[in-house]
Design a protein around this motif. Structure first.
Motif, PDB file in Angstrom:
ATOM      1  N   LEU A 675       1.085  -1.072   0.062  1.00  0.00           N
ATOM      2  CA  LEU A 675       0.148  -0.121  -0.079  1.00  0.00           C
ATOM      3  C   LEU A 675       0.781   1.158   0.080  1.00  0.00           C
ATOM      4  N   TRP A 676       0.737   2.161  -0.901  1.00  0.00           N
ATOM      5  CA  TRP A 676       1.710   3.174  -1.023  1.00  0.00           C
ATOM      6  C   TRP A 676       0.937   4.458  -1.501  1.00  0.00           C
ATOM      7  N   GLY A 677       1.418   5.595  -1.121  1.00  0.00           N
ATOM      8  CA  GLY A 677       0.975   6.723  -1.416  1.00  0.00           C
ATOM      9  C   GLY A 677       2.117   7.963  -1.758  1.00  0.00           C
ATOM     10  N   LYS A 678       1.845   8.821  -2.492  1.00  0.00           N
ATOM     11  CA  LYS A 678       2.804   9.747  -2.893  1.00  0.00           C
ATOM     12  C   LYS A 678       2.290  11.280  -2.964  1.00  0.00           C
ATOM     13  N   ASN A 679       3.154  12.223  -2.577  1.00  0.00           N
ATOM     14  CA  ASN A 679       2.661  13.705  -2.266  1.00  0.00           C
ATOM     15  C   ASN A 679       1.458  13.632  -1.663  1.00  0.00           C
ATOM     16  N   LEU A 680       1.549  13.063  -0.286  1.00  0.00           N
ATOM     17  CA  LEU A 680       0.375  12.904   0.521  1.00  0.00           C
ATOM     18  C   LEU A 680      -0.145  14.134   1.181  1.00  0.00           C
ATOM     19  N   THR A 681       0.638  15.158   1.153  1.00  0.00           N
ATOM     20  CA  THR A 681       0.057  16.374   1.549  1.00  0.00           C
ATOM     21  C   THR A 681      -0.665  17.248   0.382  1.00  0.00           C
ATOM     22  N   ASP A 682      -0.557  16.675  -0.761  1.00  0.00           N
ATOM     23  CA  ASP A 682      -1.331  17.199  -1.958  1.00  0.00           C
ATOM     24  C   ASP A 682      -0.851  18.513  -2.100  1.00  0.00           C
TER      25      ASP A 682
END
Length: 716
Positions: A675-682
């Protein structure tokens, strides 16, 4: 300067004593065109192994830049990247025309990739990526004045393997990657890969009702390795990229500080919503073939690297549109196509002598490029006299030939002296035209374009030496000092408003880089800490300056001084917890930059943030029969300017980025769920800014917003 990888101890192993020496994975790099341990190379280089790329969710060159000191990447569109390394980069007006080259170059398995953008990281089955900072004019030569990026793939081997991965994510993203290696006999091995990436667009075109800036790309790769004898190693490679997707129309930034009046009436203020009259298009096809031969003799190793690369590229970009408010409709479109063929041949001979106290390599290099490019501009203003279309056909043949050599001599058991040089001869000749195909197209550039068709040619030569001393002060401390000269080829201005501008070449640019560095290991090798202090004298800079309502003008208008400091570290606090990161400080200044009517002396160089850092934390541990890996990467980049004018409207604002990944490997060690996320602060980050001063227009494409997804992989 570099950061080595640390091999995690096998699970189930008893915890090491605090004073025990940590076992390191030996990361081998080719920063000096021969295999060396990462920590032994007296060059500022960051290396990312395949495991690091995966754990940090590094998929693009922009992801790589976030984790590399001194490296920034802008993008006119998703394909045309603009690199800057330690303050040395190339403006879009130079790198996009047929007569220009980049200042930071890309190599794929030793082959110079001059046109077509960076490769897809997934299908390459990468062994590592190397980023060399500072002038690399001796062993790599042409256009490596700022540095270079090397993609190194695994060679086919006698070990069977298979990898498959599927990914789903937001924006209807899905990816499929397949890779495999199979021995056909004890002397013939075959490997290959196939990847497809597809997602919806990050932006919405309110006028057409379609998503834009989407992705649809397929890549494939095949490699064969032959070992006819114990002294002969032959690798043949072929790869292809096919990409066809919507364009990325510019957001008309209508901030009251920079814009106003009729140009902003009715424009949606949401930066992810554009008002373009068409969606645009990006098309790219790359085919490449290469053959590498290594023949080991009693005197040394002879390497031959032959490559053919073909690139086809088309684009249509509505860079300014306000079509929803007639009769004040304003539309400007940039469009073009390019076909480029590149042939290169390199011969290198590496040897050892004087009881191995002398290590050297000498070589020859030849490059032949044929580039046919047509670029055009459509201008559709509300007044008929201001409507028209112009095209700029360009055809360029560029040849480069070089002789080079570098020698390392062990003065003592701990002190090594290096001297090297490269002599390069280059020639470019081409045909350049500019014409209106409809008009009158007032104001310029269409109105002032009387039409021209000219032939032009020019040749240059350059000597680029390197000198270095490195001292192995102890088993875990190496200090070095170096001075190296870099060279970037001259060229021609493809988009010119006049025949004189098109036929007048601009000269090469040069940079002397001076560096003091330390590569160290501490706390019984639990901590690696590397640092470099550098200064660069940069001369004859090729500057592209946008003249509003006219054209892009390229000239050798500047001198600059650059200085900075970089540090990288990696450490294992426990057997399960690892920290790594980097910091860079950069000070850039035009010490001389004057063009008619304007003095930019004292300004900062483009895309050169004064501060930049990243830090990553990775925890890996067994949970029963499963294995857990959790990683978080945070980076921060100081503000900078996109252009040498340093106007506030072209500010690249300071920004940060947060990525995370959680992976669970099943007991059989074959299946993994991530499970991954990128630029989580948008974070909203411009990739380029075009500013038209007279109309106070700021036109911006942006990097991806927050993305996240789930990946399932199988390894055999």
């Amino acid at each position: 300067m570099l950061v080595p990888a640390i091999a995690a101890p096998a699970f189930g192993q008893e915890a090491a004593e605090i004073d025990a020496e940590v076992t390191y994975e030996t990361v081998v790099v080719t920063a000096q065109r021969r295999e060396q341990s990462l920590q032994d190379v007296p060059v500022a280089v960051s290396a990312f192994t395949a495991e690091q790329l995966k754990n940090s969710s590094i998929e693009t060159i922009q992801d790589l830049a976030l984790r590399t000191p001194g490296l920034t990447v802008g993008a006119v569109d998703p394909i045309q990247n603009n690199f800057s390394l330690r303050g040395i980069g190339t403006a879009a007006g130079i790198s996009q025309n047929a007569g220009g080259d980049g200042s930071v170059v890309v190599f794929v398995d030793g082959v110079y990739a001059g046109r077509g953008g960076t490769p897809d990281l997934d299908v390459l089955d990468l062994e590592r990526v190397e980023v060399l900072r500072g002038p690399q004019g001796t062993l790599f030569g042409k256009n490596a004045i700022g540095g270079l990026i090397q993609f190194v793939s695994r060679k086919p081997s006698d070990t069977p393997s298979f990898f498959a991965e599927g990914t789903v994510g937001n924006f209807s993203r899905y990816n499929v990657t397949l890779r495999g290696n199979v021995p056909l006999s004890d002397k013939v091995f075959l490997s290959g890969g196939l990847a497809h990436k597809q997602r919806d667009g990050f932006e919405f075109n309110e006028t057409t009702g379609n998503d834009v800036n989407d992705q649809d790309v397929t890549t494939a790769r095949l490699a064969a390795r032959f070992l006819p004898s114990e002294n002969l190693d032959i690798v043949l490679r072929a790869d292809g990229t096919w990409q066809d997707q919507a364009g990325n129309p510019r957001d008309n930034n209508c901030d009251a500080t920079f814009n106003g009046g009729v140009h902003c009436v009715g424009v949606n203020p949401d930066p992810r919503i554009v008002n373009a009259y068409i969606d645009g298009q990006i098309f790219r096809q790359i085919n490449s073939l290469s053959g590498e031969l290594n023949w080991t003799t009693d005197f040394g190793t002879l390497t031959s690297l032959t490559a053919l690369r073909e690139v086809k590229y088309k684009f249509r970009t509505p860079f300014f549109s306000n079509p929803i408010n007639p009769p004040t409709q304003i539309e400007s479109t940039d469009f073009g196509r390019e076909e480029a063929t590149q042939f290169s041949q390199e011969l290198r001979f590496a040897f050892e002598a004087m009881n191995d106290r002398l290590q050297g390599q000498v070589g020859l290099y030849y490059l032949d490029e044929d580039i046919d490019r047509l670029q055009g501009q459509i201008q559709d203003f509300p007044v008929p006299a201001q409507q028209g279309t112009a095209i700029y056909p360009q055809s360029v043949n560029a040849k480069s030939f070089a002789v080079f050599g570098q020698f390392d001599y062990a003065v003592t058991d701990t002190l090594t002296a290096t001297v090297g040089a490269r002599m390069t001869w280059e020639e470019k000749e081409g045909r350049f035209a500019g014409m209106k195909v409809s008009g009158p197209g007032l104001p310029p550039p269409l109105g002032s374009l009387d039409g021209y068709d000219v032939l032009a040619s020019e040749s240059w030569d350059a000597l680029t030496p390197r000198f270095a001393l490195n001292w192995q002060a102890s088993d875990t401390v190496m200090l070095y000092a170096s001075a190296a000269k870099g060279y970037k080829s001259g060229g021609f201005q493809g988009l010119s408003g006049t025949a004189a501008g098109a036929s007048t070449p601009y000269d090469p640019e040069f940079a002397w880089g001076y560096e003091l560095g330390a590569k160290t290991e501490w706390l019984n090798r639990r901590l690696t800490l590397n640092a470099a202090l550098f200064k660069t004298d940069y001369e004859d800079l090729q500057i592209s300056q946008l003249v509003p309502l006219c054209c892009v003008v390229v000239s050798n208008a500047a001198k600059a001084e650059i200085q900075g400091f970089e540090v990288e570290f990696v450490g294992r606090l426990t057997d399960n917890l690892r920290l790594d990161g980097s910091y860079s400080w950069l000070d850039t200044e035009f010490v001389e930059y004057r063009i008619p009517g304007t003095d930019y002396t004292g300004n900062e160089l483009p895309r050169s943030p004064s501060g930049k850092y990243n830090i990553g934390a990775q925890y890996e541990a067994p949970i029963g029969d499963f294995r857990l890996l959790a990683r978080v990467d945070y980076s921060w980049v100081d503000d900078a300017f996109f252009e040498a004018s340093n106007v506030a409207a072209q500010l690249w604002p300071e920004h940060d980025n947060l990525d995370a990944r959680l992976a669970v490997t099943l007991p059989d060690d074959r299946w993994q769920v991530s499970l991954w996320g990128k630029n989580l602060t948008d974070e909203l980050v411009p990739t380029y800014v075009t500013y038209f001063g007279p109309f106070r227009q700021t036109l911006v494409p942006y990097s991806p917003p927050r993305t996240y997804g789930l990946s399932l992989s199988y390894t055999m």
